[in-house]
Design an enzyme around this catalytic site. Sequence first.
Site, PDB file in Angstrom:
ATOM      1  N   SER A 182       0.798  -1.216   0.000  1.00  0.00           N
ATOM      2  CA  SER A 182       0.000   0.000   0.000  1.00  0.00           C
ATOM      3  C   SER A 182       0.837   1.276   0.000  1.00  0.00           C
ATOM      4  CB  SER A 182      -0.963   0.005   1.189  1.00  0.00           C
ATOM      5  OG  SER A 182      -0.283  -0.204   2.406  1.00  0.00           O
ATOM      6  N   HIS A 210      -5.316  -3.213  -2.687  1.00  0.00           N
ATOM      7  CA  HIS A 210      -4.987  -2.270  -3.767  1.00  0.00           C
ATOM      8  C   HIS A 210      -4.842  -2.962  -5.117  1.00  0.00           C
ATOM      9  CE1 HIS A 210      -4.354   1.043  -0.960  1.00  0.00           C
ATOM     10  NE2 HIS A 210      -3.819   0.132  -0.170  1.00  0.00           N
ATOM     11  N   LYS A 236     -11.662   0.630  -1.771  1.00  0.00           N
ATOM     12  CA  LYS A 236     -10.681   1.325  -2.614  1.00  0.00           C
ATOM     13  C   LYS A 236     -11.216   1.411  -4.038  1.00  0.00           C
ATOM     14  CE  LYS A 236      -7.495   1.036   0.944  1.00  0.00           C
ATOM     15  NZ  LYS A 236      -6.920   0.124   1.904  1.00  0.00           N
TER      16      LYS A 236
END
Length: 382
Positions: A182, A210, A236
Amino acid sequence: MDTLDAFARRKLASLEAAGLRRRLAPTGRLDATHVLRGGRRLLSFSCNDYLGLARDPRVLEAARAALDAHGAGACASRLITGDHPLLGELERRLAAFKGAEAACVFGSGYLANAGIIATLTGPNDLVLLDELVHSSLLSGAKLSGARTLSFRHNDAGHLEDLLRAHRGSAARCLVATDGVFSMDGDLAPVGDLLAASQAHDAWLMVDDAHGLGVVNGGRGAAHGHDVPLRMGTLSKALGSYGGYVCASAPVVDYLKTRARTFVYSTGLPPASVAAALAALDIVERDPARVAEPLRKARLFTGLMGLPEAQSCIAPVIVGDARRALAISQRLEAAGYLVGAIRPPTVPPGTSRLRVTFSAAHGDEEVAGLAAAMADALEAQSA
Ligand SMILES: *Cc1c(COP(=O)(O)O)cnc(C)c1O
């Protein structure tokens, strides 16, 4: 002994002196890439809304319809009365998208990580973590009471050494890594970590918070590997909120029966689940959009002369925490929002600007940021 207030003040003062005090900055979102902070409109390269879906009209419409149909909250833990039908639908869709047998949706990615590790391992077991994993995986390891060791970042050989030395003394062993790191944006060597884990009868868990919606056509860094625990977040690239894990049916059923962060926490609000479902539709149907964040990140690393981006996260490492803050402030004065990331989020001496790219950024906006970044780095050179 300190009073409680004196204790807090003393701690804050020493963090302030080290450039490590943190402050909230109220930030409104104007569109997919612009925010309003301190009365100023800024172009953000700090959000994790990688596909610009948090404000996509199709996503908002789905959320509104769910709000009207099902109400604002789930009203109970999923095992009591909070298992509204959208949750099961989202689990089926996530499992199908990831090519897994089943999925379990948690209240957040943090809750998923804390719950999964603490349910699958205990005090007689071993947890091996990449040294740069997300803090929530560490929390899970701590909650489990298992012996916990770190292997060097992305070093499957070091993992293998630790397995050889310590696996024998543990009943069960879980290995965990981020799929996309990240704060660094690099990818884990999933195939090598899986081979080492399988050779030593250890279970591999990949946190693809991610990776979903961004790498490998949106299927994440673990795609194409037979990883038994594939965790991620809805917060996300999907622009919503909540966490999940994809795994075999027995593993998912066991987690739903025993994971404390699942059993003792309220189900996700229906609108968040509906938003995630609508966003997942877009990820599945629009590969051109999914390819954009990585292309933008590569445009930036190319312009900056940095190593080519592997994900939509590109760090500009400057070392000192105060220097990182000063550069971030300079960029803000120039109209760009880029977060300064400092210890303990990253190791001491590696403070950085963490730049994230969205499908919604224009190429000329990326070029503008690269120029402003170069100026700010030069102005703040030691
Ligand atoms: C953001 C993040 C999480 C936590 O997910 P939330 O849904 O925000 O709680 C977990 N792991 C990684 C790698 C993350 O970046």
